[in-house]
Design an enzyme around this catalytic site. Structure first.
Site, PDB file in Angstrom:
ATOM      1  N   GLU A 397      17.304 -40.449 -39.768  1.00  0.00           N
ATOM      2  CA  GLU A 397      16.497 -41.108 -40.804  1.00  0.00           C
ATOM      3  C   GLU A 397      17.171 -41.103 -42.171  1.00  0.00           C
ATOM      4  OE1 GLU A 397      13.738 -40.151 -37.500  1.00  0.00           O
ATOM      5  OE2 GLU A 397      15.269 -38.997 -38.577  1.00  0.00           O
ATOM      6  N   GLN A 419       9.791 -44.353 -37.232  1.00  0.00           N
ATOM      7  CA  GLN A 419       9.057 -44.473 -35.976  1.00  0.00           C
ATOM      8  C   GLN A 419       7.650 -43.895 -36.115  1.00  0.00           C
ATOM      9  OE1 GLN A 419      10.497 -42.561 -32.109  1.00  0.00           O
ATOM     10  NE2 GLN A 419      11.156 -44.706 -31.918  1.00  0.00           N
ATOM     11  N   PHE A 420       7.529 -42.812 -36.835  1.00  0.00           N
ATOM     12  CA  PHE A 420       6.246 -42.242 -37.249  1.00  0.00           C
ATOM     13  C   PHE A 420       6.417 -41.773 -38.687  1.00  0.00           C
ATOM     14  CE2 PHE A 420       6.194 -41.906 -32.675  1.00  0.00           C
ATOM     15  CZ  PHE A 420       4.895 -42.240 -32.323  1.00  0.00           C
ATOM     16  N   ALA A 421       5.361 -41.912 -39.486  1.00  0.00           N
ATOM     17  CA  ALA A 421       5.445 -41.522 -40.893  1.00  0.00           C
ATOM     18  C   ALA A 421       5.873 -40.071 -41.038  1.00  0.00           C
ATOM     19  CB  ALA A 421       4.100 -41.750 -41.579  1.00  0.00           C
ATOM     20  N   ASP A 422       5.497 -39.233 -40.087  1.00  0.00           N
ATOM     21  CA  ASP A 422       5.865 -37.814 -40.114  1.00  0.00           C
ATOM     22  C   ASP A 422       7.378 -37.626 -40.236  1.00  0.00           C
ATOM     23  OD1 ASP A 422       3.097 -36.602 -38.477  1.00  0.00           O
ATOM     24  OD2 ASP A 422       3.719 -38.676 -38.144  1.00  0.00           O
ATOM     25  N   PHE A 423       8.144 -38.548 -39.616  1.00  0.00           N
ATOM     26  CA  PHE A 423       9.590 -38.381 -39.561  1.00  0.00           C
ATOM     27  C   PHE A 423      10.263 -38.704 -40.892  1.00  0.00           C
ATOM     28  CE2 PHE A 423       9.415 -39.545 -34.744  1.00  0.00           C
ATOM     29  CZ  PHE A 423       8.732 -38.366 -34.497  1.00  0.00           C
ATOM     30  N   HIS A 464       2.835 -36.354 -35.232  1.00  0.00           N
ATOM     31  CA  HIS A 464       2.713 -37.804 -35.060  1.00  0.00           C
ATOM     32  C   HIS A 464       1.395 -38.332 -35.622  1.00  0.00           C
ATOM     33  CE1 HIS A 464       5.694 -36.623 -32.017  1.00  0.00           C
ATOM     34  NE2 HIS A 464       6.143 -37.866 -32.068  1.00  0.00           N
TER      35      HIS A 464
END
Length: 658
Positions: A397, A419-423, A464
């Site tokens: 990222e 891919q997910f905001a968490d990442f 996630h």
């Protein structure tokens, strides 16, 4: 030092000497000014001039170079007027950052130099993005980026090399191995014998070059770059050199054995080269003195010009108005034809229409190409736009955020899908320190949208399910968008892509396939900073966004006696406080609902602002409703307990009754 093996014209030999002498003389002057308190900090490149000068001379004038803080020779070889450098170091208005940043933390499109940030690593990924833009535009161009041996331990280094290798990007990665990362010697930094060996792990060509031999640097780099322009690929270069002074002047060199300093002093790239040129009868003492006088005169004249410039007088409105690049929003109204689609379809449709509108727009992210992304938003895009513009990325990222910045620097637009905001935590540094700060620091915007699939209610657990907008609303320079409806999502996404500033675009996963709406078929835009008034009443104001909008609707539908103003914020930065103030002055009560855990969230700032500006209109305490102060759990029952939805109705009724 062996110079004779390199075939270079006398004219070039002489120009390389002048190019090395100039930064050396400037540095010697800066060290005096530092002791006099006329310069605040200095990172010395004495003993390393051959690298900066050799690499920059090998580049064409229109090719980008990304230097570090020991690369004064890059700036002087590109012939930046010296007073601009001096005023930069003095924190004056003619400096490239207008006093907002120091030393070499700046860039300039005029001279195709892109400045560093103190975090070092993201610079490498930015070079990837610049080179990618050249490649997409079929330009036979290389990009050079510098780093020290210390930064090769950072994850950004490895991510950037991997991306460049996978995408065959024409980037010259220049490692200045000068023996120490501040005070830490190389044997405490890495285990491999040579840093050039790291290129092998990425399938990348690499070379070791004597960084103190100007002819070796210039000749070998020139040959490599000439080949890379026709055969695009990344190359890793390790320049063996030494840092003769402290990391910065305050730190000194007491940690360096004297015998090591003495040994490298004998390898001084400038003094050895002068000896060679005199022996070859290319230079004589009188011509050396004449060149020194010429350079010294230039330094003195430009220093005087810098000294004569007045100090900056702080102007608050100027500072606030230059955090973002000015964007003159022009509303594009939709046609009358609509279709009933889901939120996820609206986002996909908006992306597709923007890809058609902007042929310089590139989408990047994990699995976004043939697979269509994990949520299938870009399904079919490869067939329509090709893999050059719809790019699968490695799992890195940070490098891809940086590459998106590089694309913007080189005249393109980028949409990156987390891919997910968490990442986003893995790409946090370049988001908040590069994208967010570059325009304020030196006027370089980040034409980047980062899509952030977020939110709970789908039993996806702690990694996630976060709705982490508060990480970014705190950071000046970012815009934050968070739609709750398909209509808003499509129009706001179009605006986000048009806007030249960095935008964090939050998309609630729980609403992707559950929320339908009539959405215009055509392209249209919606303004940032305008909340939507979804219901009107006089008893209370409800302010929310994202899934919270639908929770509020459910609660009001269940309690038809409550007549409330329901405001959907739609964007969190900019924030429509005027709409909130207007409603609160009418109703006298305010409740703010957010899905994120409560402490430190947007609800706290809204509450404070209303207290400061509308206190006399309030008929009760402001209530904030958020999720529990825990990570979001996986189990359905635990997740329902966690989410703010379960507590909103009781809080609303309690405030109504106050």
């Amino acid at each position: 030092m062996d110079y004779k093996q390199f075939t270079v014209s006398d004219e070039i030999k002489l120009s390389l000497f002048k190019a090395m002498l100039k930064p050396r003389m400037i540095e010697e002057k800066m060290l005096i000014l530092l002791r006099q308190g006329k310069v605040s900090k200095w990172f010395s490149g004495i003993g390393q001039e051959a690298i900066s000068v050799g690499v920059t001379t090998a580049l064409q004038k229109d090719e980008y170079v990304l230097p570090m803080h020991r690369n004064l020779g890059v700036f002087t070889t590109r012939e930046i007027p010296l007073y601009r450098l001096f005023t930069q170091w003095q924190g004056k208005a003619s400096g490239f950052t207008q006093g907002r940043d120091r030393s070499f933390h700046f860039g300039t499109q005029e001279f195709k130099i892109i400045g560093m940030i103190s975090h070092l690593g993201p610079q490498l990924g930015v070079a990837d993005g610049i080179a990618l833009a050249h490649k997409l535009k079929s330009e036979k161009t290389v990009t050079a980026v510098f780093t020290g041996e210390g930064a090769t331990s950072e994850g950004d280094f490895h991510e950037a090399l991997n991306v460049a290798a996978v995408w065959d990007l024409p980037v010259v990665f220049c490692i200045e191995n000068n023996g120490y990362g501040l005070s830490t010697p190389t044997n405490e930094q890495f285990k491999c014998e040579n840093l050039a060996d790291k290129g092998k792990g990425y399938g990348m060509e690499s070379h070791i070059i004597d960084g103190n031999n100007i002819l070796e640097v210039y000749t070998k780099v020139s040959e490599l770059m000439a080949d890379m322009r026709n055969n695009p690929r990344p190359v890793l270069l390790e320049f063996k050199t030494f840092r003769m002074r402290g990391h910065e002047e305050a730190s000194g060199t007491k940690y360096v054995p004297q015998e090591l300093l003495d040994a490298w002093a004998e390898k001084d790239p400038l003094e050895n080269y002068i000896t060679f040129l005199k022996k070859e009868k290319i230079l004589k003492d009188d011509s050396i003195n004449a060149i020194r006088v010429e350079i010294q005169t230039e330094i003195d004249e430009h220093l005087q010009k810098a000294y004569s410039e007045e100090s900056i007088i702080p102007n608050e409105s100027k500072e606030l108005n230059e955090v973002y690049q000015n964007y003159d929003f022009k509303e594009v109204k939709p046609n009358i034809h609509t279709t009933n689609i889901r939120l996820i379809d609206a986002i996909s449709d908006g992306l597709k229409q923007s890809m058609k509108k902007y042929d310089n727009l590139v989408i990047m992210g994990q699995d976004v190409a043939e697979y269509g992304g994990v949520f299938k938003i870009t399904e079919g895009f490869v067939e329509e736009f090709g893999k050059e513009r719809v790019r699968n990325t490695p799992i890195c990222e940070s490098a891809i955020v940086s590459a998106a910045m590089g694309l913007s620097i080189n005249g393109m637009k980028a949409v990156m899908e987390m891919q997910f905001a968490d990442f986003a935590s893995s790409g946090f540094n370049p988001i908040v320190n590069y994208l967010a700060k570059s325009y304020y620091r030196w006027g370089e915007n980040a034409d980047v949208v980062i899509r952030m699939p977020c939110g709970g209610g789908v039993s996806a657990g702690p990694f996630h399910s976060q709705t982490n907008e508060a990480w970014f609303t705190k950071t000046p320079g970012l815009k934050v968008v968070y739609p709750a409806f398909p209509y808003d999502a499509k129009g706001l996404l179009a605006t986000a892509i048009e806007d030249p500033n960095p935008v964090m675009f939050f998309e609630h996963k729980g609403l992707y396939r559950s929320m339908y709406q009539e959405v215009p078929v055509s392209y249209y835009t919606l303004p940032f900073g305008k909340a939507g008034l979804l219901r009107e009443g006089t008893s209370i104001t409800i302010v929310t966004y994202g899934a919270g909008v639908h929770w509020a609707f459910e609660t009001l539908d269940k309690n038809t006696d409550i007549k409330a103003d329901l405001l959907d914020l739609r964007t969190l930065q900019p924030l429509d406080m005027e709409a909130i103030y207007y409603s609160v002055k009418k109703t006298g009560k305010l409740i703010i609902l957010q899905e994120d855990s409560l402490f430190g969230g947007i609800a706290s700032d809204i509450s404070s602002l209303v207290m400061e500006n509308c206190f006399e209109y309030l008929d009760g305490p402001i209530r904030r409703v958020g999720s529990l102060e825990t990570p979001i759990p996986f189990n359905t029952q635990l997740e329902q307990q966690y989410l703010a939805k379960s507590r909103f109705e009781a809080s609303l009724k309690d405030l109504i009754a106050y």
